[in-house]
Structures are given as structure tokens and as C-alpha cells.
Design an enzyme around this catalytic site. Sequence first.
Site, PDB file in Angstrom:
ATOM      1  N   HIS A 170      -8.173  -4.414  -1.415  1.00  0.00           N
ATOM      2  CA  HIS A 170      -7.172  -3.617  -1.162  1.00  0.00           C
ATOM      3  C   HIS A 170      -6.632  -4.303  -0.058  1.00  0.00           C
ATOM      4  O   HIS A 170      -7.358  -4.564   0.999  1.00  0.00           O
ATOM      5  CB  HIS A 170      -7.292  -2.069  -0.752  1.00  0.00           C
ATOM      6  CG  HIS A 170      -6.111  -1.571  -0.865  1.00  0.00           C
ATOM      7  ND1 HIS A 170      -5.387  -0.957  -1.845  1.00  0.00           N
ATOM      8  CD2 HIS A 170      -5.319  -1.054   0.461  1.00  0.00           C
ATOM      9  CE1 HIS A 170      -4.384  -0.286  -1.269  1.00  0.00           C
ATOM     10  NE2 HIS A 170      -4.274  -0.131  -0.045  1.00  0.00           N
ATOM     11  N   ASP A 183     -10.292  -2.596  -6.038  1.00  0.00           N
ATOM     12  CA  ASP A 183      -9.503  -1.614  -5.472  1.00  0.00           C
ATOM     13  C   ASP A 183      -9.693  -0.476  -6.426  1.00  0.00           C
ATOM     14  O   ASP A 183      -9.162  -0.509  -7.343  1.00  0.00           O
ATOM     15  CB  ASP A 183      -8.214  -2.441  -5.146  1.00  0.00           C
ATOM     16  CG  ASP A 183      -7.064  -1.068  -4.317  1.00  0.00           C
ATOM     17  OD1 ASP A 183      -7.630  -0.090  -4.101  1.00  0.00           O
ATOM     18  OD2 ASP A 183      -5.900  -1.391  -4.247  1.00  0.00           O
ATOM     19  N   SER A 224       0.849  -1.165  -0.254  1.00  0.00           N
ATOM     20  CA  SER A 224       0.212   0.050  -0.119  1.00  0.00           C
ATOM     21  C   SER A 224       0.992   1.392  -0.028  1.00  0.00           C
ATOM     22  O   SER A 224       1.603   1.437  -0.862  1.00  0.00           O
ATOM     23  CB  SER A 224      -0.926   0.110   1.104  1.00  0.00           C
ATOM     24  OG  SER A 224      -1.946   1.074   1.182  1.00  0.00           O
TER      25      SER A 224
END
Length: 459
Positions: free
Chosen positions: A421, A391, A288
Site C-alpha cells: 500500500h 494490500d 489511499s
Amino acid sequence: MPSVAVKLYSVFFKFVLKHRLQNRSQTSIDDKNNPFGVSTRPEESVEAANPAFTDGVATKDIHIDPFTSLSVRIFLPQSSLVVSHHDSDSRFKSKAIIRVNKDQDQNSIRRNSYGTIETPKVVTLSEETRRSSYGGEAEIHLKPENGIYRGYSPLLDNHNQINRKLPVMMQFHGGGFVSGSNDSVANDIFCRRIAKLCDVIVISVGYRLAPENRYPAAFDDGVKVLNWLGKQANLAECSKSLGNPRGGDADLRKSDQRHIANTLGSAIVEPWLAAHADPSRCVLLGVSCGANIADYVSRKAVEAGKLLDPVKVVAQVLMYPFFIGSVPTHSEIKLANSYFYDKAMCILAWKLFLAEEEFSLDHPAANPLIPGREPPLKYMPPTLTVVAEHDWMRDRAIAYSEELRKVNVDAPVLEYKDAVHEFATLDMLLKTPQAQACAEDIAIWVKKYISIRGHEFSY
């Protein structure tokens, strides 16, 4: 589509995350101006370091910067103790000091990168030798139970010892720059999995969090750890020179073998890295927002060139990178209210990370597609991008990968259907088959660039 359980947990997760982000925005000015910073939050569930090979991986924490909260957690797989006949002479025995926890599972089975399976055996005080899966023997010594340190410690002063060298993977956790830590339970499980599957030493970076330390603190911390890794490699070589039995003063060798003075003062040789790390095969992995940091560190490594020797970044893995831009992509429009991390909350995280006067969705830290970024993309290392179907950040990550491929950089994309995600790193989803498959896919690709025997691992 994601399961009902994932959908329900997503609703709860977003409610808690929104509340925490709003609280972060109310952080006092004094806290924001504290250069030491924080690298974890009180609400994080943390896993204590364990220097014995529990679950096949030993861990230790190191605070590497006295002026900030920057720290690292090292994950050393047990396969580092195995010495193959390719690396050793039959005249030598590899010696190491290891203390094994009483609770270690005697029936656990471990697969190493050479394809063989070995069943580790818990060593008791009465046992003196350990036979590896390659047929060689390694002596293992145990300290008494009342010793101060009961973890693994290689014998750096034994010149007959031949340690197995493993590639190094620097890992940057996620959390939107404002939360997460390198010692959280979820990150510990993920790094252990990667260390075993990829057969690498994982160095998980505990960078400083926002809003206490805004941009570029987290990015600078990533570069600082890469430089620290190079410094450790050079200190290890210097330590070997001081410990050379063929010359030099004996008292000097004994006193300075582990503690070496350099131009910046004194520095300690990290024994695990000195014995087992091969920094010439270094991979960066970011999760991320950690993918943004990894990409930045890769760029700085390219700019530094040989100044980083012996460290060489040979590849990077970007797992659902935290990219955004002022011109929305198709997925940013269609999936703006997607699971766990919706676009509105992520913009709030960016506002906490970037200084108010320089906030922009096209900031170089946020948008990799803006023109004029240095160095040119053709010099970037091979880049694997992992994206999830549900996502909203996926399209920009795919577009960045396409730009890399246009300049002949190996930049494949792994897209996972019905995934969200952080599907491979979130605490609730870590044990799903999809999370395990993702880690295995990463290992297959990474081994193309860290294998010393050629590119036999590929799709």
C-alpha cells in the site's frame, strides 16, 4: 515479496502510526469542535513552495477559504511556457515574466508531452529572449534580485500573448484522513512527477483532517475546490472582458482586471490558472483515503452537470483506495496484517473520521459497493484503479472497478506485483523503479482523455 528493508521499515512505521492514532483519539472536545481545523501535522516534513521553475515545476500555496484551513498547492510545469505553432500566429510573441533561481540546474533535460526533448537554459539578466523546442521565441523578463516576488507571473493584460493551456489534475493526498498534507516532501515529489509526466497543472488539495473535523469535512473540501476552480475560470473570462481594449472605461479596466466584484464579494483572479489552465479537461487523482474523496467529488460533479461549467471531470485515478466493508473480502482476511497499514489500524482511522453515532464499515464514504448510491455508476467518468499485491484493500477496489465495467465505464485495473500500500507515494518508496513506472503508466492512461489531438495514447 517486498525487500527486507521494506519489511523492517514497515514494522517501525506501524509502531509510530499506532502511537499517533491513539494520541489522535485522545484529542480534546474543544479541538474536535473547531471548524477551522488543521490540514497538516507538526510531525510532517514539509516542502516550501517555490514559484520559480526548479526541477521543471513551479509551485505556490493558496489559502482559498477564510473560514477553514482549506488550501491548495499549484504545480505548474515549465512546459506551460512553450507555445507551439499550432496555438500561435507567427506575428505574435508569447511574453511572460519569469524569475529563475540561481541554483537551477543548467544541465537538466526535460521531455514534454509532444515527444521532443529540450535542454532548459538558465536565463541571466543580460538575456532577453528564450527559444522554445518548437522554434518559436518567447521574451523573458527578470526583476532585480531585490524585488519582492521572484517567481513566475504571466502577463494577463497583454492581449497579444498566447499562453499554452494545460489540463488540470486535482490531487488528494493519503494519510487515513488523520495525517498527511498537500505540502509534505513526499507529496511534493509525487505531484512534481505527475505534473511533468502527464503535462498537466496539478492542484493538490490540503483538506481538513480528522478528528478535528470529521466526515464530511474532507469530502466537502474536495467539492469546494472543484467549485473554486470553476469560479476561477469564470473570473478569468470576466477579467478578459474588462481588459478588452476595444471598449469600456480605461480606469475601470485597470482597477478591476485582477480584482473583480461578484455576488459573494470580491475575488482575486489566480494568474497561473487564468493564463494556463483548461478546466474543461479536469482529472481527479486520489491516493489511499484521497481516492475515496476523489470518487465522492466525481459523483458530485456528475450530479452538478452543467452547473460546473466550464469545469468538466473527464477521468479519475484511484490509487489503492481506502475502501472497506462489513463483509470481508478474501484479501481482507488473508492480508489483514499486511505491510505499513494493517486492517486494525485502518479501522481505528475510520473511527476517528466518522462520527461515533454514524460509524459503520458500510458507510457510503467507506464502501463503494453498497446498493442505492447515487448517481448510477453508468454516469461515472472513466476510472483507472491502481492496486498493490500485498494490500488488504485490493479486492474491494478491484470489485468496484468490475462494477463500473459492467455498465460500460472504461475502468481498467493496474496491479503491481510485490507492491505494498502506497508503494508509489510513500516517502521511502518514491524513488523505486516501481514507483516511477506507476506514474508513467498513469500518464499513458490519463493522456487518452486530456489530449486535444485525439486518443493516440493507449494501451
